[in-house]
Scaffold this active site. Structure first.
Site, PDB file in Angstrom:
ATOM      1  N   GLU A  78       0.787  -1.143   0.001  1.00 50.45           N
ATOM      2  CA  GLU A  78       0.240   0.062   0.153  1.00 50.45           C
ATOM      3  C   GLU A  78       0.985   1.487  -0.085  1.00 50.45           C
ATOM      4  O   GLU A  78       0.695   2.134  -0.771  1.00 50.45           O
ATOM      5  CB  GLU A  78      -0.922   0.064   1.295  1.00 50.45           C
ATOM      6  CG  GLU A  78      -1.734   1.322   1.293  1.00 50.45           C
ATOM      7  CD  GLU A  78      -2.765   1.650   2.237  1.00 50.45           C
ATOM      8  OE1 GLU A  78      -2.551   0.745   3.218  1.00 50.45           O
ATOM      9  OE2 GLU A  78      -3.375   2.537   2.355  1.00 50.45           O
ATOM     10  N   ASP A  98      -0.371  -5.420   3.080  1.00 52.36           N
ATOM     11  CA  ASP A  98      -0.890  -4.100   3.670  1.00 52.36           C
ATOM     12  C   ASP A  98      -0.140  -4.072   5.220  1.00 52.36           C
ATOM     13  O   ASP A  98      -0.376  -4.993   5.959  1.00 52.36           O
ATOM     14  CB  ASP A  98      -2.423  -3.915   4.002  1.00 52.36           C
ATOM     15  CG  ASP A  98      -2.706  -2.699   4.565  1.00 52.36           C
ATOM     16  OD1 ASP A  98      -1.913  -1.830   4.859  1.00 52.36           O
ATOM     17  OD2 ASP A  98      -3.927  -2.442   4.543  1.00 52.36           O
ATOM     18  N   ILE A 100      -0.238  -2.258   7.644  1.00 54.09           N
ATOM     19  CA  ILE A 100      -1.070  -1.966   8.959  1.00 54.09           C
ATOM     20  C   ILE A 100      -2.512  -1.925   8.189  1.00 54.09           C
ATOM     21  O   ILE A 100      -2.819  -0.755   7.651  1.00 54.09           O
ATOM     22  CB  ILE A 100      -0.684  -0.773   9.737  1.00 54.09           C
ATOM     23  CG1 ILE A 100       0.669  -1.042  10.407  1.00 54.09           C
ATOM     24  CG2 ILE A 100      -1.736  -0.393  10.507  1.00 54.09           C
ATOM     25  CD1 ILE A 100       1.099   0.220  11.239  1.00 54.09           C
ATOM     26  N   ASP A 101      -3.469  -2.517   8.369  1.00 54.24           N
ATOM     27  CA  ASP A 101      -4.886  -2.542   8.130  1.00 54.24           C
ATOM     28  C   ASP A 101      -5.307  -1.938   9.312  1.00 54.24           C
ATOM     29  O   ASP A 101      -5.744  -2.902  10.274  1.00 54.24           O
ATOM     30  CB  ASP A 101      -5.297  -3.614   7.497  1.00 54.24           C
ATOM     31  CG  ASP A 101      -6.816  -3.591   6.951  1.00 54.24           C
ATOM     32  OD1 ASP A 101      -6.876  -2.633   5.963  1.00 54.24           O
ATOM     33  OD2 ASP A 101      -7.670  -4.105   7.193  1.00 54.24           O
ATOM     34  N   THR A 103      -5.094   1.734   9.981  1.00 51.05           N
ATOM     35  CA  THR A 103      -4.363   2.617  10.650  1.00 51.05           C
ATOM     36  C   THR A 103      -4.832   3.465  11.532  1.00 51.05           C
ATOM     37  O   THR A 103      -4.489   4.017  12.719  1.00 51.05           O
ATOM     38  CB  THR A 103      -3.577   3.597   9.334  1.00 51.05           C
ATOM     39  OG1 THR A 103      -2.848   2.631   8.528  1.00 51.05           O
ATOM     40  CG2 THR A 103      -2.756   4.589   9.991  1.00 51.05           C
ATOM     41  N   ASP A 248      -5.955  -4.958   1.120  1.00 47.04           N
ATOM     42  CA  ASP A 248      -6.882  -5.141   2.208  1.00 47.04           C
ATOM     43  C   ASP A 248      -7.543  -6.691   2.078  1.00 47.04           C
ATOM     44  O   ASP A 248      -8.020  -7.187   2.974  1.00 47.04           O
ATOM     45  CB  ASP A 248      -8.017  -4.225   2.107  1.00 47.04           C
ATOM     46  CG  ASP A 248      -7.467  -2.773   2.304  1.00 47.04           C
ATOM     47  OD1 ASP A 248      -6.934  -2.521   3.055  1.00 47.04           O
ATOM     48  OD2 ASP A 248      -8.050  -1.755   1.421  1.00 47.04           O
TER      49      ASP A 248
END
Ligand code: 2AM
Ligand code: CA
Ligand code: CA
Ligand code: CA
Length: 318
Positions: A78, A98, A100-101, A103, A248
């Site tokens: 991402e 990703d 950090i999904d 954030t 995601d």
């Protein structure tokens, strides 16, 4: 070349320990989330589209480790994409990540945050890891081998027995959805309208003359991947989101599928396989058929069509 079962196994083992390592970094960083070492930035000045130092550090770590372990594989993340990197999805093995999904959750300490590491081959998700270090929930799957929570709990949670029935109709469903970071009036207006359509049905007289609901309820965890994990577990029935991205959903899709769930396009009618790059996603959990002569998949598709009927068509170009 070709991919063998043992290759998937090796990739899953690698991705699992990498996700665990990243989870530790994310946990440590969250303790200092308002410190100077973990700056929070708004993407394009949008306060609902955040990125932190930690997102970038974790993505860079994952990318570096993948490049050294599998130099011939491709990588999509991402934050490198946000920095303008161009790519297309090819048939080559491609890691879609990703770091950090969720954030916004990470910034606030709301414990629904995940690192997502997925692998596609021939453009199909084949290996996936979604790890929430705050709740210590590790979801893993590789093609043909089932989906697991923390290594030994098979998904969905009801499997193998008793097989949970699918809800007979949309009105018995618990739906998970997100508002996303695109708050332009047209997009958010249609999302709010869709949620309105899902949650209350004017003229539904089964409970009272007015004020009746349509679905059982709507939930919003702030992490699309963890939303989909709720479907994979069987703790919610359907997930609908327009506007999220391949990082995601790639890891989440293989976990969902291996848990018997179905992922299709978020706006109908198109009952073919989901377009992973299409930014529109609708998932249904596993379950026994809810009508006598149906297969599970027919029951799942019937719920899909019911949901398509109540959500707005939202334009969502790449
Ligand atoms: P992120 O935290 O990695 O940005 C809540 O908004 C969920 O939707 C999160 O999983 C978030 O991922 C993702 N998301 C981010 N931007 C989005 C967008 N424009 N539309 C839909 N979902 C988005
Ligand atoms: Ca983001
Ligand atoms: Ca995300
Ligand atoms: Ca992210």
């Amino acid at each position: 070349g070709i991919f063998l079962n043992k290759d998937y196994e090796e990739c899953l083992e690698f991705a699992t320990s990498l996700a665990q390592e990243c989870g530790q970094i994310i946990l440590e960083a969250s303790k200092a989330r308002y410190s100077k070492t973990n700056k929070i930035y708004e993407k394009s000045g949008n306060p609902s589209d955040l990125v932190t130092e930690t997102d970038r550090i974790v993505e860079e770590l994952i990318k570096t480790k993948i490049n050294s372990k599998f130099p011939e594989h491709r990588f999509i993340g991402e934050e490198m994409t946000a920095a303008g990197h161009q790519y297309e999805l090819t048939n080559d093995p491609t890691w879609i990540v990703d770091p950090i999904d969720g954030t916004t959750n990470f910034v606030h300490g709301f414990p629904f945050v995940a690192v997502c590491i997925g692998l596609t081959f021939n453009k199909e998700p084949v290996v996936g890891v979604v790890f929430n270090p705050f709740l210590n929930q590790l979801f893993t799957a590789r093609k043909g081998n089932g989906a697991y929570l923390n290594f030994n709990t098979k998904l969905p949670l009801s499997s193998p027995n008793p097989p949970l029935n699918l809800p007979p109709s949309l009105s018995q469903c618990l739906i998970v959805t997100e508002f996303g970071s695109d708050r332009s009036p047209s997009t958010i207006g249609k999302k709010v309208q869709s949620v309105h359509n899902m949650i209350s049905k004017p003229g539904n007289v089964t409970w009272s003359k007015k004020n009746a609901g349509l679905v059982h309820g709507i939930r919003n965890l702030g992490s699309a991947a963890l939303d989909i994990m709720q479907i994979a577990k069987g703790e919610a029935d359907m997930f609908w989101e327009i506007g999220c991205w391949e990082w995601d959903v790639t890891a989440a899709i293989i976990i969902l599928r291996e848990a018997g769930g179905l992922m299709v396009n978020g706006n109908g009618p198109n009952e073919g396989p989901v377009d992973i790059l299409g930014r529109k996603y609708l998932a249904v959990r596993a379950g026994s058929p809810c009508a006598g002569d149906e297969t599970s998949e027919q029951s799942q598709l019937r719920l899909v069509r019911e949901l398509w009927n109540v959500v707005e068509e939202i334009d969502c170009p790449r």
